[in-house]
Scaffold this motif. Sequence first.
Motif, mmCIF file in Angstrom:
data_model
loop_
_atom_site.group_PDB
_atom_site.id
_atom_site.type_symbol
_atom_site.label_atom_id
_atom_site.label_comp_id
_atom_site.label_asym_id
_atom_site.label_seq_id
_atom_site.Cartn_x
_atom_site.Cartn_y
_atom_site.Cartn_z
ATOM 1 N N GLU A 154 -32.432 11.120 10.543
ATOM 2 C CA GLU A 154 -32.562 11.915 11.762
ATOM 3 C C GLU A 154 -32.254 11.107 13.030
ATOM 4 O O GLU A 154 -31.611 11.604 13.960
ATOM 5 C CB GLU A 154 -33.978 12.494 11.864
ATOM 6 N N PHE A 155 -32.720 9.847 13.071
ATOM 7 C CA PHE A 155 -32.616 9.068 14.302
ATOM 8 C C PHE A 155 -31.814 7.771 14.153
ATOM 9 O O PHE A 155 -31.569 7.083 15.153
ATOM 10 C CB PHE A 155 -34.021 8.707 14.813
ATOM 11 N N GLY A 156 -31.451 7.400 12.920
ATOM 12 C CA GLY A 156 -30.707 6.166 12.711
ATOM 13 C C GLY A 156 -31.531 4.909 12.896
ATOM 14 O O GLY A 156 -30.982 3.852 13.241
ATOM 15 N N ILE A 157 -32.854 5.000 12.682
ATOM 16 C CA ILE A 157 -33.725 3.827 12.840
ATOM 17 C C ILE A 157 -34.616 3.670 11.616
ATOM 18 O O ILE A 157 -34.843 4.615 10.856
ATOM 19 C CB ILE A 157 -34.625 3.938 14.086
ATOM 20 N N ASP A 158 -35.118 2.463 11.427
ATOM 21 C CA ASP A 158 -36.151 2.198 10.431
ATOM 22 C C ASP A 158 -37.489 2.266 11.161
ATOM 23 O O ASP A 158 -37.768 1.436 12.041
ATOM 24 C CB ASP A 158 -35.952 0.806 9.815
ATOM 25 N N PRO A 159 -38.346 3.238 10.850
ATOM 26 C CA PRO A 159 -39.598 3.398 11.602
ATOM 27 C C PRO A 159 -40.574 2.236 11.417
ATOM 28 O O PRO A 159 -41.490 2.070 12.216
ATOM 29 C CB PRO A 159 -40.177 4.696 11.028
ATOM 30 N N HIS A 160 -40.367 1.440 10.376
ATOM 31 C CA HIS A 160 -41.265 0.307 10.126
ATOM 32 C C HIS A 160 -40.907 -0.904 10.977
ATOM 33 O O HIS A 160 -41.746 -1.772 11.200
ATOM 34 C CB HIS A 160 -41.223 -0.067 8.649
ATOM 35 N N THR A 161 -39.669 -0.971 11.459
ATOM 36 C CA THR A 161 -39.235 -2.148 12.216
ATOM 37 C C THR A 161 -38.775 -1.827 13.642
ATOM 38 O O THR A 161 -38.622 -2.741 14.456
ATOM 39 C CB THR A 161 -38.069 -2.851 11.481
ATOM 40 N N ALA A 162 -38.553 -0.572 13.964
ATOM 41 C CA ALA A 162 -38.093 -0.197 15.309
ATOM 42 C C ALA A 162 -39.113 -0.634 16.361
ATOM 43 O O ALA A 162 -40.321 -0.589 16.134
ATOM 44 C CB ALA A 162 -37.877 1.310 15.390
ATOM 45 N N THR A 163 -38.642 -1.061 17.513
ATOM 46 C CA THR A 163 -39.543 -1.501 18.574
ATOM 47 C C THR A 163 -40.225 -0.293 19.228
ATOM 48 O O THR A 163 -39.734 0.845 19.157
ATOM 49 C CB THR A 163 -38.771 -2.271 19.656
ATOM 50 N N ASP A 164 -41.341 -0.561 19.892
ATOM 51 C CA ASP A 164 -42.036 0.502 20.614
ATOM 52 C C ASP A 164 -41.133 1.087 21.704
ATOM 53 O O ASP A 164 -41.182 2.294 21.985
ATOM 54 C CB ASP A 164 -43.324 -0.039 21.244
ATOM 55 N N GLU A 165 -40.314 0.234 22.318
ATOM 56 C CA GLU A 165 -39.405 0.712 23.368
ATOM 57 C C GLU A 165 -38.374 1.691 22.799
ATOM 58 O O GLU A 165 -38.075 2.719 23.420
ATOM 59 C CB GLU A 165 -38.684 -0.477 24.017
ATOM 60 N N THR A 166 -37.871 1.385 21.593
ATOM 61 C CA THR A 166 -36.926 2.296 20.942
ATOM 62 C C THR A 166 -37.580 3.636 20.657
ATOM 63 O O THR A 166 -36.985 4.702 20.893
ATOM 64 C CB THR A 166 -36.406 1.673 19.633
ATOM 65 N N LEU A 167 -38.799 3.600 20.159
ATOM 66 C CA LEU A 167 -39.522 4.844 19.846
ATOM 67 C C LEU A 167 -39.790 5.652 21.120
ATOM 68 O O LEU A 167 -39.697 6.883 21.113
ATOM 69 C CB LEU A 167 -40.832 4.526 19.125
ATOM 70 N N MET A 168 -40.107 4.955 22.207
ATOM 71 C CA MET A 168 -40.348 5.645 23.479
ATOM 72 C C MET A 168 -39.063 6.328 23.972
ATOM 73 O O MET A 168 -39.099 7.490 24.402
ATOM 74 C CB MET A 168 -40.850 4.663 24.532
#
Length: 329
Positions: free
Chosen positions: A155-169
């Motif tokens: 869905e987002f092209g990220i690994d939720p276990h390693t993505a930074t908080d800034e990326t998630l924001m």
Amino acid sequence: MSEHLWQPSAELDSLRQRGELLRNIRNYFHQEDVMEVETPMLSHHATVDPHIDSFQTVFTPLGTKAQEKLYLHTSPEFPMKRLLSAGSGDIYFLGRVFRNGEAGGRHNPEFTMLEWYRLGIDHHALMDDVTGLLAAVTNFEEQARFSYRELFEEEFGIDPHTATDETLMKLTHEYVDSGLSGLARNDYLDLLFSTSIEPNLGDYVDGQIQGVFVYDYPASMSALSRIIVNEQGQKVAARFELFANGYELANGYHELADGHEQRARFEKDLQERELLGKPVYPYDQNMVSALEQGFPDCAGVAMGIDRLHMLIAQKRAIKDVIPFEFFRA
């Protein structure tokens, strides 16, 4: 007061369907040799989950002015785990639980929960059992199983276990609300999942419920489950959730058996409740003691029966599948 409020909120045909569903659930567990148990609805302890609030009441012994705080259970989990430690074997509970908060739509302050535990299996084997139960009581088919990571990568092209908080924001700003900032990591993940992923999980086609299991949640969402290492070498929670037609139906764990770790998690939850300005409840010391004395290897799952009935009957509101909604109680 309206003269019509004496009437049930659900149609009688729906209530007959509900009675048949409950009977079929009990028949499944009877055939599987799983013992039904009853647990206390009133407890000296409450949940300390930061996102769940308990109803509180007072016990006054006859002839006294003493007052003792008691809480309506939000789940039968803690006494069931005490039974498991006492050697009960496979068990299930089917009955009412209570959660203070929302009423209307998909929620009612009291609702029906099915919870069961199987010895000697993990959460993956328990998914098989969930599919077996649902296929036995309704027209259900398991559609797929995805890890939490797979869904976020797609869905987002990220690994939720390693993505930074800034990326998630930033993703939350893009997909949910540009004004949301300063949230906890799990809150960002929950918002992204519930907004962009959950609505597309599972289906309802030609009278058949099609379910999707999601497993290996982030370790920070472990709740009462064990923490394991996935194929990528990342620590994840040994738990799953089942979704169908955009509804969350069930939440299962390979149960944590370490009493010391459970106590630490409860203490952390209490700290979070205090930071959020929520009531701080006493946690179940007896359940922790049961784990410390010896807890069998098992997996357990809780399922919302009202939501399941809503799916079966294709109803949009919980009031359409229970005899009397909260506002008529």
